[in-house]
Scaffold this motif. Structure first.
Motif, PDB file in Angstrom:
ATOM      1  N   PRO A 194       0.254   5.207   1.017  1.00 49.88           N
ATOM      2  CA  PRO A 194      -0.401   6.253   1.550  1.00 49.88           C
ATOM      3  C   PRO A 194      -0.628   7.415   0.542  1.00 49.88           C
ATOM      4  O   PRO A 194       0.596   7.686  -0.510  1.00 49.88           O
ATOM      5  N   THR A 195      -1.774   8.017   0.391  1.00 52.60           N
ATOM      6  CA  THR A 195      -1.939   9.230  -0.510  1.00 52.60           C
ATOM      7  C   THR A 195      -2.258  10.455   0.369  1.00 52.60           C
ATOM      8  O   THR A 195      -3.095  10.092   1.415  1.00 52.60           O
ATOM      9  N   THR A 237      -4.507  16.255   3.945  1.00 54.70           N
ATOM     10  CA  THR A 237      -5.549  15.451   4.282  1.00 54.70           C
ATOM     11  C   THR A 237      -5.262  14.134   3.751  1.00 54.70           C
ATOM     12  O   THR A 237      -4.792  14.082   2.456  1.00 54.70           O
ATOM     13  N   GLU A 238      -5.222  13.092   4.670  1.00 56.89           N
ATOM     14  CA  GLU A 238      -4.708  11.686   4.149  1.00 56.89           C
ATOM     15  C   GLU A 238      -6.057  11.168   3.305  1.00 56.89           C
ATOM     16  O   GLU A 238      -7.270  11.156   3.825  1.00 56.89           O
ATOM     17  N   LEU A 239      -5.763  10.351   2.398  1.00 59.72           N
ATOM     18  CA  LEU A 239      -6.768   9.931   1.267  1.00 59.72           C
ATOM     19  C   LEU A 239      -6.461   8.379   1.478  1.00 59.72           C
ATOM     20  O   LEU A 239      -5.793   7.951   2.310  1.00 59.72           O
ATOM     21  N   GLU A 240      -7.558   7.576   0.842  1.00 59.01           N
ATOM     22  CA  GLU A 240      -7.138   6.250   0.955  1.00 59.01           C
ATOM     23  C   GLU A 240      -6.008   5.786   0.185  1.00 59.01           C
ATOM     24  O   GLU A 240      -5.481   6.333  -0.919  1.00 59.01           O
ATOM     25  N   PRO A 241      -5.308   4.760   0.582  1.00 58.28           N
ATOM     26  CA  PRO A 241      -4.113   4.292   0.053  1.00 58.28           C
ATOM     27  C   PRO A 241      -4.295   3.625  -1.249  1.00 58.28           C
ATOM     28  O   PRO A 241      -5.555   3.054  -1.541  1.00 58.28           O
ATOM     29  N   THR A 242      -3.329   3.653  -2.080  1.00 60.12           N
ATOM     30  CA  THR A 242      -3.485   2.866  -3.321  1.00 60.12           C
ATOM     31  C   THR A 242      -2.829   1.435  -3.154  1.00 60.12           C
ATOM     32  O   THR A 242      -1.609   1.383  -2.187  1.00 60.12           O
ATOM     33  N   GLY A 246       0.714  -1.262  -0.045  1.00 57.69           N
ATOM     34  CA  GLY A 246       0.019  -0.013   0.125  1.00 57.69           C
ATOM     35  C   GLY A 246       0.841   1.207   0.072  1.00 57.69           C
ATOM     36  O   GLY A 246       1.915   1.190   0.517  1.00 57.69           O
TER      37      GLY A 246
END
Length: 147
Positions: free
Chosen positions: A36-37, A47-52, A34
């Protein structure tokens, strides 16, 4: 002299590492990773988004060492290259890619651990004077001249 660089990737181990063996008998590591984005906000915060999520593999000694040292949840850094290939799923050709890690280890910025160097060979320490003397002696020997 040109600086040799390769692609790198960092993230976290998202699945339990899996070991397989290639047709030629080499150890192969497969793991889902994974990354992090984040989105930068206008006020400078993030702002932390959903990981790829992506596939990563390693072979031979790198795979063997990673299988004993990496676990789900670990932060890592890897050097290698991206390999694109086509697989067939449900009768359709699907383009996919994986990161092939040639070098792989924990991310020191996010991992606490101790290094055991007890099995490491002890290289003799030489100061700058010793290196200079050895270099001069080597040059003199190769040119046939004594010091």
């Amino acid at each position: 002299m040109a600086l040799h660089t390769q692609q790198s990737i960092s993230g976290f181990i998202a699945s339990d590492p899996q070991q397989t063996v290639t047709e030629s008998g080499d150890t192969r590591l497969y793991v889902r990773i994974g990354q992090p984005t984040f989105r930068r906000n206008d006020d400078g915060t993030f702002t932390e988004l959903e990981p790829t999520f992506h596939d990563m593999v390693a072979y031979r000694a790198t795979a063997e060492r990673a299988l004993t040292r990496l676990a789900k949840g670990d932060s890592f850094i890897a050097e290698g290259y991206t390999r694109k290939f086509t697989i067939e799923r449900d009768g359709q050709a699907i383009e996919t890619e994986e990161f092939v890690a040639k070098k792989l280890g924990h991310d020191l910025a996010r991992t606490n651990y101790e290094v055991d160097r007890s099995r490491r060979r002890q290289a003799p320490e030489r100061d700058a004077t010793t290196r200079t003397t050895v270099a001069k002696e080597s040059a003199a020997t190769t040119t046939g001249m004594g010091i």
